[in-house]
Design a protein around this motif. Structure first.
Motif, mmCIF file in Angstrom:
data_model
loop_
_atom_site.group_PDB
_atom_site.id
_atom_site.type_symbol
_atom_site.label_atom_id
_atom_site.label_comp_id
_atom_site.label_asym_id
_atom_site.label_seq_id
_atom_site.Cartn_x
_atom_site.Cartn_y
_atom_site.Cartn_z
ATOM 1 N N GLY A 179 -9.030 25.639 -7.714
ATOM 2 C CA GLY A 179 -8.979 24.818 -8.909
ATOM 3 C C GLY A 179 -10.079 23.758 -8.833
ATOM 4 N N ARG A 194 -13.881 23.623 -15.521
ATOM 5 C CA ARG A 194 -13.183 24.651 -16.198
ATOM 6 C C ARG A 194 -12.592 25.688 -15.238
ATOM 7 N NH1 ARG A 194 -15.583 28.102 -18.977
ATOM 8 N NH2 ARG A 194 -17.490 28.020 -18.408
ATOM 9 N N SER A 195 -12.429 25.287 -13.856
ATOM 10 C CA SER A 195 -11.892 26.144 -13.012
ATOM 11 C C SER A 195 -10.533 26.047 -13.314
ATOM 12 C CB SER A 195 -11.963 25.540 -11.642
ATOM 13 O OG SER A 195 -11.541 26.330 -10.571
ATOM 14 N N SER A 196 -10.056 27.550 -13.177
ATOM 15 C CA SER A 196 -8.575 28.031 -13.376
ATOM 16 C C SER A 196 -7.650 27.885 -12.218
ATOM 17 C CB SER A 196 -8.482 29.085 -14.145
ATOM 18 O OG SER A 196 -8.847 30.357 -13.166
ATOM 19 N N LYS A 198 -7.635 30.684 -10.402
ATOM 20 C CA LYS A 198 -6.948 31.902 -10.143
ATOM 21 C C LYS A 198 -7.686 32.691 -9.105
ATOM 22 C CE LYS A 198 -6.401 32.862 -15.344
ATOM 23 N NZ LYS A 198 -7.022 33.848 -16.333
ATOM 24 N N ILE A 221 -5.117 23.206 -12.235
ATOM 25 C CA ILE A 221 -5.262 24.845 -12.337
ATOM 26 C C ILE A 221 -4.685 25.146 -13.465
ATOM 27 C CG2 ILE A 221 -5.248 25.042 -9.698
ATOM 28 C CD1 ILE A 221 -2.275 25.477 -9.646
ATOM 29 N N LYS A 222 -4.674 26.435 -13.754
ATOM 30 C CA LYS A 222 -3.991 26.988 -15.012
ATOM 31 C C LYS A 222 -3.172 28.376 -14.771
ATOM 32 C CE LYS A 222 -7.992 25.282 -18.024
ATOM 33 N NZ LYS A 222 -8.586 24.566 -16.910
ATOM 34 N N VAL A 223 -2.781 28.340 -13.431
ATOM 35 C CA VAL A 223 -1.995 29.410 -12.966
ATOM 36 C C VAL A 223 -0.640 28.993 -12.349
ATOM 37 C CG1 VAL A 223 -3.971 31.132 -12.670
ATOM 38 C CG2 VAL A 223 -3.338 29.450 -10.949
ATOM 39 N N PHE A 346 -15.028 31.218 -14.360
ATOM 40 C CA PHE A 346 -14.152 30.351 -14.614
ATOM 41 C C PHE A 346 -13.120 30.778 -15.828
ATOM 42 C CE2 PHE A 346 -17.076 26.735 -13.298
ATOM 43 C CZ PHE A 346 -16.467 26.766 -12.205
ATOM 44 N N GLY A 347 -11.689 30.965 -15.393
ATOM 45 C CA GLY A 347 -10.931 31.064 -16.549
ATOM 46 C C GLY A 347 -10.747 32.746 -16.907
ATOM 47 N N ASP A 349 -9.942 36.671 -15.561
ATOM 48 C CA ASP A 349 -9.035 37.486 -14.546
ATOM 49 C C ASP A 349 -10.042 38.201 -13.778
ATOM 50 O OD1 ASP A 349 -6.721 36.408 -15.385
ATOM 51 O OD2 ASP A 349 -6.379 37.853 -16.966
#
Length: 385
Positions: A179, A194-196, A198, A221-223, A346-347, A349
């Protein structure tokens, strides 16, 4: 990989179809045993559809309890208080308990996934400990609303993959960052990226599957992070550094997958209230600590993996910059990528990376799950040498 899923009479049996479908997606060959009470909650046809095989409901002359007892793994999901207690005292009075006792005699790995009311869960705690003493693996339930609920299917799947893997990182302590960090400007604003998270998460999952004792340090993080391995939440680069310093001396591998800020805000006071938006503002930035550069100073024997992200550069320049970062940090492995590539970075998959050590290995655009597997395979190969 041959596994047996045993479904007992908890309402959580409704989750078993989805669980088996996910195990099948992971390449597992699944056979299902169901108890009489489980059949009152879901129809055996549902599990037959999920597994693609006939469901074992009773023991016949085919001696199913012996035939399937030497599978690669037996997973009891859900496991009721009744089943747990019977196994604790080795009572065999139905096909599932008979299978488990037979499998125990063969030293087949067994996982229990308890699902019941919380009061029942507390009541069988001694039996759970008795089972654990016998080597049974338990996946902790979600404790909420007065219930010990079925954990996430992702957690169960990860533990199943771990117990059926070659376990090439078993006994190794692996720390991974993921993240973006957040550098505070005032009480409501900050600098981030913008790191997710993942990529870091996928590496953590693969290390866990290979048997490692995993700690994941996460910024923004976005996960969803599985609860099945350790996690430490941080905000700033300074906080991340503090946590890493605690862990690194006793760790074997450190993977710096987080997008750590290069700059932090130089403040005039310890606490900065919300800055007025009625006037122009000048921010003074200073270099944030380069965490990767202190890892080998703390633990010279640790295996260090770094990431080098650039924007719109040639492969030659990317590799050159990765080598420079390796030299400055003492990293054993560097994962380089160009975040300008469409559908990568970034972001996303997916990603496209170059794995750099003494040689270079290009991984074309593919899922971050597959990239994580290649990174972990490289780490294992290096550690073996």
């Amino acid at each position: 990989m041959e596994i047996v899923v045993c479904v007992t009479g908890s309402i959580a049996a409704v989750e078993s179809v989805k669980l088996v479908r996910e195990l099948k997606r992971q390449g597992m060959n699944v056979t299902c045993f169901m108890s009489d009470d489980a059949c009152k909650i879901i129809h055996p046809n549902a599990m037959e559809f999920a597994t693609g095989k006939n469901v074992v409901l009773e023991l016949t002359g085919d001696i199913e309890h012996v035939k399937y007892a030497q599978a690669d793994l037996i997973l009891v999901a859900p496991a009721t208080a009744n089943l747990i207690s019977k196994f604790a005292y080795k009572i065999a009075d139905n096909p599932i308990s008979t299978l488990l006792i037979t499998a125990y005699g063969y030293s087949t790995p067994i996982i229990f996934v308890p699902s019941m009311h919380d009061s029942m869960y507390k009541s069988v705690s001694e039996n759970i400990e008795r089972c654990k003493d016998d080597g049974i693996i338990f996946i902790d339930p979600k404790r909420e609303e007065g219930k010990a609920k079925f954990p996430s299917i992702q957690d169960i799947t990860l533990q199943t993959l771990r117990e059926t893997s070659e376990g090439k990182l078993r006994g190794k302590k692996v720390v991974i960052t993921a993240g973006g960090t957040y550098e505070e400007i005032d009480s409501v604003r900050g600098i981030t990226n913008r790191s997710s998270g993942k990529m870091g998460l996928e590496i953590a999952k693969e290390a866990f599957i290979q048997g490692a004792d995993v700690t994941l340090i996460t910024g923004s993080i976005k996960v969803h992070v599985p609860k099945i391995f350790g996690r430490i939440k941080i905000n700033s680069t300074a906080e991340m550094k503090k946590e890493i310093i605690k862990l690194i001396p006793e760790s074997d591998v450190f993977v710096s997958a987080a997008a750590v800020s290069d700059f932090t805000v130089e403040k005039t006071s310890e606490k900065q209230d919300k800055i007025s938006s009625k006037e122009d503002l000048t921010l003074y930035l200073k270099m944030a600590p380069k965490i990767i550069n202190i890892i080998k100073e703390i633990n010279p024997n640790i295996f260090l993996v770094g990431f080098k992200a650039e924007y719109n550069v040639s492969d030659e320049e990317l590799i050159s910059l990765a080598h420079k970062k390796m030299e400055s940090s003492g990293a054993d492995l560097m994962i380089a990528n160009d975040v300008s590539i469409k559908g990568a970075g970034f972001g996303s998959d997916k990603n496209q990376v170059i794995i750099v050590d003494g040689d270079t290995f290009t991984v074309p655009l593919t899922s971050k799950t597959e990239i994580a597997k290649k990174i972990i395979q490289k780490i294992i190969m290096k550690l073996d040498n």
